[in-house]
Design a protein around this motif. Structure first.
Motif, PDB file in Angstrom:
ATOM      1  N   SER A   1       0.872  -1.184   0.000  1.00 15.72           N
ATOM      2  CA  SER A   1       0.000   0.000   0.000  1.00 15.72           C
ATOM      3  C   SER A   1       0.899   1.220   0.000  1.00 15.72           C
ATOM      4  N   THR A   2       0.292   2.384  -0.144  1.00 18.04           N
ATOM      5  CA  THR A   2       1.101   3.602  -0.159  1.00 18.04           C
ATOM      6  C   THR A   2       0.260   4.808   0.231  1.00 18.04           C
ATOM      7  N   GLU A   3       0.938   5.923   0.430  1.00 21.65           N
ATOM      8  CA  GLU A   3       0.324   7.171   0.884  1.00 21.65           C
ATOM      9  C   GLU A   3       0.990   8.337   0.162  1.00 21.65           C
ATOM     10  N   VAL A   4       0.329   9.480   0.202  1.00 20.84           N
ATOM     11  CA  VAL A   4       0.902  10.694  -0.371  1.00 20.84           C
ATOM     12  C   VAL A   4       0.573  11.856   0.561  1.00 20.84           C
ATOM     13  N   THR A   5       1.451  12.842   0.611  1.00 20.39           N
ATOM     14  CA  THR A   5       1.177  14.010   1.446  1.00 20.39           C
ATOM     15  C   THR A   5       0.344  15.027   0.679  1.00 20.39           C
ATOM     16  N   ALA A   6      -0.397  15.830   1.427  1.00 20.11           N
ATOM     17  CA  ALA A   6      -1.186  16.892   0.813  1.00 20.11           C
ATOM     18  C   ALA A   6      -0.300  17.896   0.097  1.00 20.11           C
ATOM     19  N   GLN A   7       0.888  18.154   0.641  1.00 17.64           N
ATOM     20  CA  GLN A   7       1.756  19.158   0.031  1.00 17.64           C
ATOM     21  C   GLN A   7       2.348  18.677  -1.299  1.00 17.64           C
ATOM     22  N   HIS A   8       2.575  17.382  -1.448  1.00 21.74           N
ATOM     23  CA  HIS A   8       3.065  16.879  -2.727  1.00 21.74           C
ATOM     24  C   HIS A   8       1.978  16.948  -3.811  1.00 21.74           C
ATOM     25  N   LEU A   9       0.723  17.006  -3.383  1.00 17.77           N
ATOM     26  CA  LEU A   9      -0.375  17.160  -4.336  1.00 17.77           C
ATOM     27  C   LEU A   9      -0.577  18.613  -4.739  1.00 17.77           C
ATOM     28  N   TYR A  10      -0.128  19.537  -3.918  1.00 20.36           N
ATOM     29  CA  TYR A  10      -0.373  20.963  -4.155  1.00 20.36           C
ATOM     30  C   TYR A  10       0.789  21.635  -4.888  1.00 20.36           C
ATOM     31  N   PHE A  11       2.004  21.364  -4.441  1.00 23.58           N
ATOM     32  CA  PHE A  11       3.167  22.124  -4.920  1.00 23.58           C
ATOM     33  C   PHE A  11       3.995  21.338  -5.932  1.00 23.58           C
ATOM     34  N   THR A  12       4.840  22.057  -6.678  1.00 25.00           N
ATOM     35  CA  THR A  12       5.887  21.464  -7.501  1.00 25.00           C
ATOM     36  C   THR A  12       7.199  22.161  -7.167  1.00 25.00           C
ATOM     37  N   ASP A  13       8.281  21.641  -7.741  1.00 17.39           N
ATOM     38  CA  ASP A  13       9.584  22.235  -7.432  1.00 17.39           C
ATOM     39  C   ASP A  13       9.724  23.664  -7.957  1.00 17.39           C
ATOM     40  N   GLU A  14       8.816  24.089  -8.828  1.00 17.71           N
ATOM     41  CA  GLU A  14       8.841  25.477  -9.291  1.00 17.71           C
ATOM     42  C   GLU A  14       8.653  26.468  -8.140  1.00 17.71           C
ATOM     43  N   TRP A  15       7.996  26.026  -7.063  1.00 20.46           N
ATOM     44  CA  TRP A  15       7.741  26.902  -5.920  1.00 20.46           C
ATOM     45  C   TRP A  15       9.021  27.177  -5.108  1.00 20.46           C
ATOM     46  N   LEU A  16      10.098  26.439  -5.380  1.00 19.67           N
ATOM     47  CA  LEU A  16      11.307  26.562  -4.567  1.00 19.67           C
ATOM     48  C   LEU A  16      12.277  27.616  -5.095  1.00 19.67           C
ATOM     49  N   LYS A  17      11.905  28.330  -6.155  1.00 18.98           N
ATOM     50  CA  LYS A  17      12.865  29.212  -6.818  1.00 18.98           C
ATOM     51  C   LYS A  17      13.409  30.329  -5.927  1.00 18.98           C
ATOM     52  N   ASP A  18      12.693  30.647  -4.855  1.00 19.95           N
ATOM     53  CA  ASP A  18      13.170  31.687  -3.940  1.00 19.95           C
ATOM     54  C   ASP A  18      13.983  31.108  -2.784  1.00 19.95           C
ATOM     55  N   TYR A  19      14.339  29.816  -2.888  1.00 19.96           N
ATOM     56  CA  TYR A  19      15.149  29.160  -1.856  1.00 19.96           C
ATOM     57  C   TYR A  19      14.467  29.217  -0.486  1.00 19.96           C
ATOM     58  N   ASP A  20      13.157  29.092  -0.477  1.00 18.81           N
ATOM     59  CA  ASP A  20      12.384  29.157   0.757  1.00 18.81           C
ATOM     60  C   ASP A  20      12.452  27.804   1.457  1.00 18.81           C
ATOM     61  N   THR A  21      12.998  27.775   2.664  1.00 20.68           N
ATOM     62  CA  THR A  21      13.194  26.509   3.384  1.00 20.68           C
ATOM     63  C   THR A  21      11.878  25.884   3.832  1.00 20.68           C
ATOM     64  N   ALA A  22      10.772  26.627   3.777  1.00 20.20           N
ATOM     65  CA  ALA A  22       9.473  26.058   4.125  1.00 20.20           C
ATOM     66  C   ALA A  22       9.062  24.967   3.136  1.00 20.20           C
TER      67      ALA A  22
END
Length: 430
Positions: free
Chosen positions: A254-275
Protein backbone atom coordinates in the motif's frame (compact mmCIF):
# COMPACT_ATOMS: atom_id res chain seq x y z
CA UNK A 1 -24.72 14.83 25.13
CA UNK A 2 -24.13 16.27 21.65
CA UNK A 3 -26.57 16.49 18.76
CA UNK A 4 -25.17 17.31 15.32
CA UNK A 5 -28.10 18.35 13.14
CA UNK A 6 -28.78 18.96 9.46
CA UNK A 7 -25.31 18.02 8.20
CA UNK A 8 -24.51 16.14 5.01
CA UNK A 9 -23.29 12.83 6.42
CA UNK A 10 -20.53 11.41 4.22
CA UNK A 11 -19.88 7.91 5.53
CA UNK A 12 -18.47 5.76 2.70
CA UNK A 13 -17.84 2.68 4.87
CA UNK A 14 -21.64 2.46 5.29
CA UNK A 15 -22.37 3.72 1.75
CA UNK A 16 -24.14 6.70 3.31
CA UNK A 17 -24.27 10.18 1.78
CA UNK A 18 -27.33 12.08 2.96
CA UNK A 19 -28.50 14.93 5.15
CA UNK A 20 -29.17 13.77 8.69
CA UNK A 21 -28.54 14.04 12.41
CA UNK A 22 -26.13 12.28 14.78
CA UNK A 23 -26.73 11.94 18.53
CA UNK A 24 -23.70 11.38 20.75
CA UNK A 25 -23.84 10.27 24.38
CA UNK A 26 -21.25 8.84 26.77
CA UNK A 27 -18.55 8.94 24.12
CA UNK A 28 -20.50 6.81 21.65
CA UNK A 29 -22.71 7.41 18.66
CA UNK A 30 -26.17 6.68 20.02
CA UNK A 31 -28.23 7.31 16.91
CA UNK A 32 -27.91 8.29 13.26
CA UNK A 33 -31.13 9.30 11.51
CA UNK A 34 -32.58 11.77 9.05
CA UNK A 35 -34.30 13.60 11.90
CA UNK A 36 -33.58 13.33 15.64
CA UNK A 37 -35.73 15.47 17.98
CA UNK A 38 -33.77 17.57 20.44
CA UNK A 39 -33.88 15.71 23.78
CA UNK A 40 -35.35 17.50 26.74
CA UNK A 41 -32.27 16.72 28.84
CA UNK A 42 -29.11 18.80 28.72
CA UNK A 43 -27.70 18.58 25.20
CA UNK A 44 -25.36 20.68 23.06
CA UNK A 45 -26.83 21.18 19.61
CA UNK A 46 -24.52 21.93 16.69
CA UNK A 47 -26.25 23.02 13.52
CA UNK A 48 -24.27 21.54 10.62
CA UNK A 49 -26.56 22.81 7.86
CA UNK A 50 -24.45 23.29 4.73
CA UNK A 51 -21.55 21.42 6.33
CA UNK A 52 -20.12 17.93 5.81
CA UNK A 53 -20.09 15.41 8.68
CA UNK A 54 -17.61 12.55 8.38
CA UNK A 55 -15.85 9.90 10.42
CA UNK A 56 -12.93 11.47 12.25
CA UNK A 57 -9.95 12.04 9.98
CA UNK A 58 -6.88 9.90 10.65
CA UNK A 59 -3.32 10.95 9.85
CA UNK A 60 -1.19 7.83 9.74
CA UNK A 61 2.17 9.60 9.48
CA UNK A 62 3.22 12.39 11.85
CA UNK A 63 6.20 13.32 13.99
CA UNK A 64 5.15 14.60 17.41
CA UNK A 65 8.84 14.86 18.40
CA UNK A 66 8.28 13.83 22.03
CA UNK A 67 10.32 12.58 23.84
CA UNK A 68 13.54 14.45 23.39
CA UNK A 69 12.75 17.09 20.77
CA UNK A 70 10.05 19.12 22.49
CA UNK A 71 11.51 22.39 21.24
CA UNK A 72 10.26 21.37 17.77
CA UNK A 73 6.86 20.04 18.88
CA UNK A 74 5.38 18.09 21.75
CA UNK A 75 2.44 15.75 22.10
CA UNK A 76 0.12 18.47 23.37
CA UNK A 77 0.88 21.08 20.71
CA UNK A 78 0.99 18.48 17.96
CA UNK A 79 -2.39 17.06 18.88
CA UNK A 80 -3.78 20.58 19.25
CA UNK A 81 -2.73 21.14 15.65
CA UNK A 82 -4.37 17.86 14.65
CA UNK A 83 -7.65 18.86 16.30
CA UNK A 84 -7.53 22.26 14.61
CA UNK A 85 -7.17 20.46 11.27
CA UNK A 86 -10.14 18.17 11.88
CA UNK A 87 -8.00 15.11 12.65
CA UNK A 88 -9.13 12.81 15.48
CA UNK A 89 -6.25 10.31 15.47
CA UNK A 90 -2.58 10.47 14.51
CA UNK A 91 0.10 7.79 14.28
CA UNK A 92 3.42 9.13 15.48
CA UNK A 93 6.76 7.96 14.10
CA UNK A 94 9.62 6.42 16.02
CA UNK A 95 12.45 8.89 15.35
CA UNK A 96 12.32 10.50 18.78
CA UNK A 97 15.18 10.82 21.29
CA UNK A 98 15.40 8.14 22.56
CA UNK A 99 14.10 6.21 19.57
CA UNK A 100 10.90 4.22 20.07
CA UNK A 101 12.73 0.92 19.66
CA UNK A 102 11.60 -0.84 22.84
CA UNK A 103 8.49 -1.23 24.93
CA UNK A 104 9.62 1.08 27.72
CA UNK A 105 9.79 4.09 25.39
CA UNK A 106 6.63 3.05 23.55
CA UNK A 107 4.64 2.82 26.79
CA UNK A 108 6.04 6.17 27.90
CA UNK A 109 4.79 7.83 24.71
CA UNK A 110 1.41 6.14 25.10
CA UNK A 111 1.14 7.40 28.69
CA UNK A 112 2.12 10.95 27.71
CA UNK A 113 -0.50 10.87 24.95
CA UNK A 114 -3.17 9.69 27.38
CA UNK A 115 -2.25 12.48 29.79
CA UNK A 116 -1.94 15.47 27.44
CA UNK A 117 -3.15 14.41 23.99
CA UNK A 118 -6.04 16.37 22.53
CA UNK A 119 -6.75 13.64 19.95
CA UNK A 120 -5.99 9.91 19.89
CA UNK A 121 -2.39 8.87 19.34
CA UNK A 122 -1.23 5.55 17.92
CA UNK A 123 2.49 4.75 18.15
CA UNK A 124 4.74 3.33 15.44
CA UNK A 125 7.82 1.44 16.63
CA UNK A 126 11.15 1.48 14.83
CA UNK A 127 12.44 -1.34 12.65
CA UNK A 128 15.98 -1.14 13.98
CA UNK A 129 17.71 -0.14 17.18
CA UNK A 130 18.44 3.57 17.15
CA UNK A 131 17.38 3.69 13.47
CA UNK A 132 20.81 2.35 12.51
CA UNK A 133 19.67 -0.57 10.34
CA UNK A 134 21.94 -3.01 12.11
CA UNK A 135 20.00 -4.68 14.92
CA UNK A 136 16.28 -5.38 15.09
CA UNK A 137 14.26 -3.34 17.54
CA UNK A 138 12.18 -5.09 20.19
CA UNK A 139 9.40 -5.61 17.68
CA UNK A 140 7.64 -8.46 19.46
CA UNK A 141 7.38 -6.61 22.76
CA UNK A 142 6.26 -3.41 21.07
CA UNK A 143 3.61 -5.24 19.03
CA UNK A 144 2.29 -6.79 22.24
CA UNK A 145 2.12 -3.33 23.81
CA UNK A 146 0.18 -1.78 20.96
CA UNK A 147 2.59 -0.61 18.26
CA UNK A 148 0.48 -0.28 15.11
CA UNK A 149 3.35 -0.65 12.61
CA UNK A 150 7.14 -0.47 12.30
CA UNK A 151 9.21 2.13 10.49
CA UNK A 152 12.65 3.72 10.44
CA UNK A 153 11.04 6.73 8.75
CA UNK A 154 13.58 9.40 8.00
CA UNK A 155 16.10 6.62 7.33
CA UNK A 156 16.16 4.13 4.48
CA UNK A 157 17.15 0.60 5.55
CA UNK A 158 20.12 0.24 3.20
CA UNK A 159 20.92 -3.43 3.93
CA UNK A 160 18.54 -5.52 1.84
CA UNK A 161 19.07 -8.70 3.85
CA UNK A 162 18.40 -6.86 7.12
CA UNK A 163 15.21 -5.44 5.62
CA UNK A 164 14.18 -8.92 4.53
CA UNK A 165 14.60 -10.31 8.06
CA UNK A 166 12.75 -7.34 9.55
CA UNK A 167 9.88 -7.87 7.15
CA UNK A 168 9.73 -11.60 7.94
CA UNK A 169 9.54 -10.79 11.64
CA UNK A 170 6.93 -8.05 11.16
CA UNK A 171 4.83 -10.43 9.07
CA UNK A 172 4.85 -12.98 11.90
CA UNK A 173 3.55 -10.21 14.16
CA UNK A 174 0.86 -9.26 11.59
CA UNK A 175 2.22 -5.71 11.37
CA UNK A 176 3.07 -3.69 8.30
CA UNK A 177 6.43 -2.09 7.65
CA UNK A 178 6.30 1.58 6.63
CA UNK A 179 9.15 2.30 4.28
CA UNK A 180 10.99 5.60 3.78
CA UNK A 181 12.04 4.70 0.25
CA UNK A 182 15.01 6.83 -0.79
CA UNK A 183 18.34 5.22 -1.62
CA UNK A 184 20.67 7.55 0.21
CA UNK A 185 23.69 6.55 -1.89
CA UNK A 186 21.89 8.53 -4.59
CA UNK A 187 19.90 11.06 -2.55
CA UNK A 188 21.98 11.69 0.55
CA UNK A 189 23.84 14.72 -0.81
CA UNK A 190 20.79 16.41 -2.34
CA UNK A 191 18.51 19.18 -1.10
CA UNK A 192 15.57 19.26 -3.54
CA UNK A 193 14.20 17.40 -6.56
CA UNK A 194 16.86 16.87 -9.21
CA UNK A 195 15.73 18.45 -12.47
CA UNK A 196 15.71 21.62 -14.51
CA UNK A 197 14.71 23.76 -11.52
CA UNK A 198 17.53 22.49 -9.31
CA UNK A 199 20.00 22.95 -12.16
CA UNK A 200 18.85 26.54 -12.67
CA UNK A 201 19.07 27.25 -8.95
CA UNK A 202 22.50 25.67 -8.58
CA UNK A 203 21.24 23.32 -5.87
CA UNK A 204 22.31 19.67 -5.69
CA UNK A 205 19.28 17.48 -6.32
CA UNK A 206 17.77 14.26 -4.98
CA UNK A 207 16.97 12.24 -8.11
CA UNK A 208 13.60 10.54 -8.38
CA UNK A 209 15.49 7.41 -9.43
CA UNK A 210 16.74 7.11 -5.85
CA UNK A 211 13.15 6.74 -4.70
CA UNK A 212 12.24 4.44 -7.57
CA UNK A 213 15.12 2.03 -6.87
CA UNK A 214 14.22 1.84 -3.18
CA UNK A 215 10.53 1.25 -3.92
CA UNK A 216 11.36 -1.49 -6.45
CA UNK A 217 13.64 -3.30 -3.98
CA UNK A 218 11.16 -3.30 -1.15
CA UNK A 219 8.24 -4.34 -3.34
CA UNK A 220 10.39 -7.34 -4.34
CA UNK A 221 11.10 -8.06 -0.67
CA UNK A 222 7.38 -7.89 0.07
CA UNK A 223 6.75 -10.36 -2.73
CA UNK A 224 9.43 -12.62 -1.23
CA UNK A 225 8.34 -12.41 2.41
CA UNK A 226 4.60 -11.79 2.14
CA UNK A 227 4.98 -8.88 4.55
CA UNK A 228 2.73 -5.86 4.07
CA UNK A 229 5.00 -3.07 2.86
CA UNK A 230 3.60 0.44 3.03
CA UNK A 231 5.51 2.97 0.94
CA UNK A 232 5.58 6.25 2.85
CA UNK A 233 5.07 9.63 1.16
CA UNK A 234 5.37 8.46 -2.44
CA UNK A 235 6.44 11.36 -4.67
CA UNK A 236 7.58 10.17 -8.11
CA UNK A 237 5.72 9.06 -11.21
CA UNK A 238 7.82 5.92 -11.65
CA UNK A 239 7.27 4.90 -8.02
CA UNK A 240 3.51 5.16 -8.54
CA UNK A 241 3.82 3.01 -11.66
CA UNK A 242 5.83 0.40 -9.75
CA UNK A 243 3.27 0.23 -6.94
CA UNK A 244 0.40 0.02 -9.42
CA UNK A 245 2.03 -2.94 -11.15
CA UNK A 246 2.84 -4.63 -7.82
CA UNK A 247 -0.77 -4.34 -6.74
CA UNK A 248 -1.87 -5.81 -10.06
CA UNK A 249 0.37 -8.81 -9.35
CA UNK A 250 -1.10 -9.23 -5.87
CA UNK A 251 1.90 -8.01 -3.85
CA UNK A 252 0.92 -7.12 -0.27
CA UNK A 253 1.57 -3.40 -0.53
CA UNK A 254 0.00 0.00 0.00
CA UNK A 255 1.10 3.60 -0.16
CA UNK A 256 0.32 7.17 0.88
CA UNK A 257 0.90 10.69 -0.37
CA UNK A 258 1.18 14.01 1.45
CA UNK A 259 -1.19 16.89 0.81
CA UNK A 260 1.76 19.16 0.03
CA UNK A 261 3.07 16.88 -2.73
CA UNK A 262 -0.38 17.16 -4.34
CA UNK A 263 -0.37 20.96 -4.15
CA UNK A 264 3.17 22.12 -4.92
CA UNK A 265 5.89 21.46 -7.50
CA UNK A 266 9.58 22.24 -7.43
CA UNK A 267 8.84 25.48 -9.29
CA UNK A 268 7.74 26.90 -5.92
CA UNK A 269 11.31 26.56 -4.57
CA UNK A 270 12.86 29.21 -6.82
CA UNK A 271 13.17 31.69 -3.94
CA UNK A 272 15.15 29.16 -1.86
CA UNK A 273 12.38 29.16 0.76
CA UNK A 274 13.19 26.51 3.38
CA UNK A 275 9.47 26.06 4.12
CA UNK A 276 9.39 23.92 0.96
CA UNK A 277 12.33 21.70 1.95
CA UNK A 278 11.31 18.12 2.73
CA UNK A 279 12.23 14.51 2.04
CA UNK A 280 11.28 13.13 -0.37
CA UNK A 281 11.29 16.48 -2.12
CA UNK A 282 8.45 18.17 -3.95
CA UNK A 283 8.92 17.10 -7.54
CA UNK A 284 7.81 18.11 -11.04
CA UNK A 285 4.35 18.81 -12.41
CA UNK A 286 4.51 15.46 -14.22
CA UNK A 287 5.08 13.73 -10.88
CA UNK A 288 2.27 15.72 -9.23
CA UNK A 289 -0.17 14.70 -11.93
CA UNK A 290 0.91 11.07 -11.55
CA UNK A 291 0.16 11.26 -7.82
CA UNK A 292 -3.32 12.60 -8.52
CA UNK A 293 -3.92 9.83 -11.07
CA UNK A 294 -2.68 7.28 -8.52
CA UNK A 295 -5.32 8.52 -6.10
CA UNK A 296 -7.95 8.45 -8.81
CA UNK A 297 -7.36 4.83 -9.83
CA UNK A 298 -6.80 3.45 -6.32
CA UNK A 299 -3.04 2.90 -6.53
CA UNK A 300 -2.48 5.33 -3.64
CA UNK A 301 -4.42 4.41 -0.51
CA UNK A 302 -4.16 7.37 1.85
CA UNK A 303 -3.44 11.07 2.22
CA UNK A 304 -1.40 12.15 5.22
CA UNK A 305 0.88 14.99 6.30
CA UNK A 306 4.30 13.71 7.33
CA UNK A 307 3.93 16.53 9.87
CA UNK A 308 7.59 17.14 10.72
CA UNK A 309 7.99 20.49 12.50
CA UNK A 310 11.32 22.08 13.32
CA UNK A 311 12.39 24.98 15.51
CA UNK A 312 12.01 28.27 13.70
CA UNK A 313 15.71 29.05 14.07
CA UNK A 314 16.53 25.73 12.39
CA UNK A 315 14.50 26.65 9.32
CA UNK A 316 15.51 30.31 9.21
CA UNK A 317 18.89 29.54 7.63
CA UNK A 318 20.28 29.19 4.08
CA UNK A 319 18.37 26.62 2.05
CA UNK A 320 21.03 23.90 1.97
CA UNK A 321 21.54 24.16 5.73
CA UNK A 322 17.90 23.73 6.76
CA UNK A 323 16.50 20.37 7.92
CA UNK A 324 13.87 18.55 5.87
CA UNK A 325 10.29 18.69 7.08
CA UNK A 326 7.29 20.96 7.49
CA UNK A 327 4.25 21.27 9.73
CA UNK A 328 1.13 20.05 7.94
CA UNK A 329 -1.63 18.98 10.30
CA UNK A 330 -3.64 22.20 10.10
CA UNK A 331 -3.49 22.58 6.31
CA UNK A 332 -3.87 18.97 5.12
CA UNK A 333 -7.67 18.83 4.81
CA UNK A 334 -7.91 22.30 3.29
CA UNK A 335 -5.14 21.62 0.78
CA UNK A 336 -6.69 18.29 -0.20
CA UNK A 337 -10.13 19.80 -0.69
CA UNK A 338 -8.67 22.66 -2.71
CA UNK A 339 -6.78 20.37 -5.10
CA UNK A 340 -8.86 17.21 -5.29
CA UNK A 341 -12.43 18.39 -4.66
CA UNK A 342 -12.47 21.88 -6.13
CA UNK A 343 -9.90 21.47 -8.92
CA UNK A 344 -9.84 17.78 -9.83
CA UNK A 345 -13.47 16.77 -9.29
CA UNK A 346 -12.89 14.06 -6.69
CA UNK A 347 -15.99 13.18 -4.66
CA UNK A 348 -16.14 13.89 -0.95
CA UNK A 349 -16.71 10.17 -0.43
CA UNK A 350 -13.36 9.39 -2.05
CA UNK A 351 -11.58 12.02 0.00
CA UNK A 352 -13.05 10.58 3.22
CA UNK A 353 -11.89 7.12 2.15
CA UNK A 354 -8.37 8.46 1.67
CA UNK A 355 -8.25 10.46 4.91
CA UNK A 356 -10.26 8.27 7.30
CA UNK A 357 -11.53 4.89 6.09
CA UNK A 358 -8.30 3.60 4.57
CA UNK A 359 -5.92 4.88 7.28
CA UNK A 360 -8.05 3.13 9.94
CA UNK A 361 -7.95 -0.09 7.94
CA UNK A 362 -4.22 0.07 7.28
CA UNK A 363 -3.34 0.81 10.91
CA UNK A 364 -5.86 -1.69 12.26
CA UNK A 365 -7.43 0.87 14.60
CA UNK A 366 -10.99 1.88 15.42
CA UNK A 367 -12.38 4.58 13.21
CA UNK A 368 -13.18 5.37 9.63
CA UNK A 369 -16.92 4.84 10.08
CA UNK A 370 -19.96 6.49 11.64
CA UNK A 371 -21.98 3.70 13.19
CA UNK A 372 -24.35 3.46 16.14
CA UNK A 373 -22.45 2.13 19.15
CA UNK A 374 -19.05 3.13 17.75
CA UNK A 375 -16.75 5.68 19.41
CA UNK A 376 -17.89 9.19 18.53
CA UNK A 377 -14.87 10.39 16.55
CA UNK A 378 -16.36 12.91 14.14
CA UNK A 379 -15.12 15.66 11.84
CA UNK A 380 -17.33 18.44 10.51
CA UNK A 381 -15.99 20.69 7.77
CA UNK A 382 -17.09 23.42 5.42
CA UNK A 383 -15.86 22.54 1.92
CA UNK A 384 -16.54 26.06 0.65
CA UNK A 385 -14.91 28.13 3.39
CA UNK A 386 -11.97 30.15 2.12
CA UNK A 387 -9.17 31.09 4.49
CA UNK A 388 -5.64 32.38 4.19
CA UNK A 389 -2.83 30.52 5.97
CA UNK A 390 -0.50 32.39 8.31
CA UNK A 391 2.06 30.36 10.24
CA UNK A 392 1.82 32.60 13.28
CA UNK A 393 -1.88 31.69 13.65
CA UNK A 394 -1.30 27.91 13.77
CA UNK A 395 -1.25 25.76 16.90
CA UNK A 396 1.96 23.94 15.93
CA UNK A 397 5.21 25.29 17.33
CA UNK A 398 6.63 25.61 13.82
CA UNK A 399 5.85 28.92 12.10
CA UNK A 400 7.25 27.72 8.76
CA UNK A 401 4.61 26.54 6.29
CA UNK A 402 4.79 26.40 2.49
CA UNK A 403 1.16 27.59 2.50
CA UNK A 404 2.08 31.00 3.98
CA UNK A 405 -0.29 33.65 2.57
CA UNK A 406 -2.02 31.08 0.34
CA UNK A 407 -5.82 31.03 0.34
CA UNK A 408 -7.25 27.52 0.59
CA UNK A 409 -10.84 26.43 0.14
CA UNK A 410 -12.22 24.11 2.82
CA UNK A 411 -11.84 24.10 6.60
CA UNK A 412 -12.66 21.92 9.60
CA UNK A 413 -15.17 23.60 11.93
CA UNK A 414 -15.79 20.88 14.54
CA UNK A 415 -13.63 18.02 15.83
CA UNK A 416 -15.14 15.46 18.20
CA UNK A 417 -13.05 12.80 19.96
CA UNK A 418 -14.83 10.12 22.00
CA UNK A 419 -17.86 12.38 22.13
CA UNK A 420 -15.97 15.41 23.41
CA UNK A 421 -15.82 18.57 21.31
CA UNK A 422 -12.09 19.33 21.19
CA UNK A 423 -12.22 21.99 18.45
CA UNK A 424 -15.04 24.33 17.48
CA UNK A 425 -14.87 27.07 14.85
CA UNK A 426 -11.08 26.99 14.74
CA UNK A 427 -10.54 27.15 18.49
CA UNK A 428 -9.08 24.13 20.29
CA UNK A 429 -10.97 23.65 23.55
CA UNK A 430 -8.88 21.05 25.38
Amino acid sequence: MLLIKNGTIVNPAEKQHEVGDILVENGKIQKIAKEIPVPESDVEVFDAKGLVVTPGLIDMHVHLREPGQEAKEDIHTGTEAAAAGGITRVATMANTKPVIDNSAVLRDVQKRAEDVGVVKVSVIGSISKNLEGKQLSEMGDMAADGAVAFSDDGHYVENANFMRRAMEYADMLHKMVIDHAEDMTMCGGGFMNEGKVSYAMGVTGRPAAGEDIAVARDLLLSELTGCHIHIAHVSSKKAVDLIREAKRKGVNCSTEVTAQHLYFTDEWLKDYDTAFKMAPPIRSEEDRQALIEGLRDGTIDAIMTDHAPHCNEEKNVPFNCAPNGIAGLETSLASTLTVLYHQQGFTLDRIVELMSVNPARLLGVEGGVLREGAPADITVFDPEKEWTVHGEDLYTKSLFTPYENITLKGKAVLTVVDGEVVMKEGKVLK
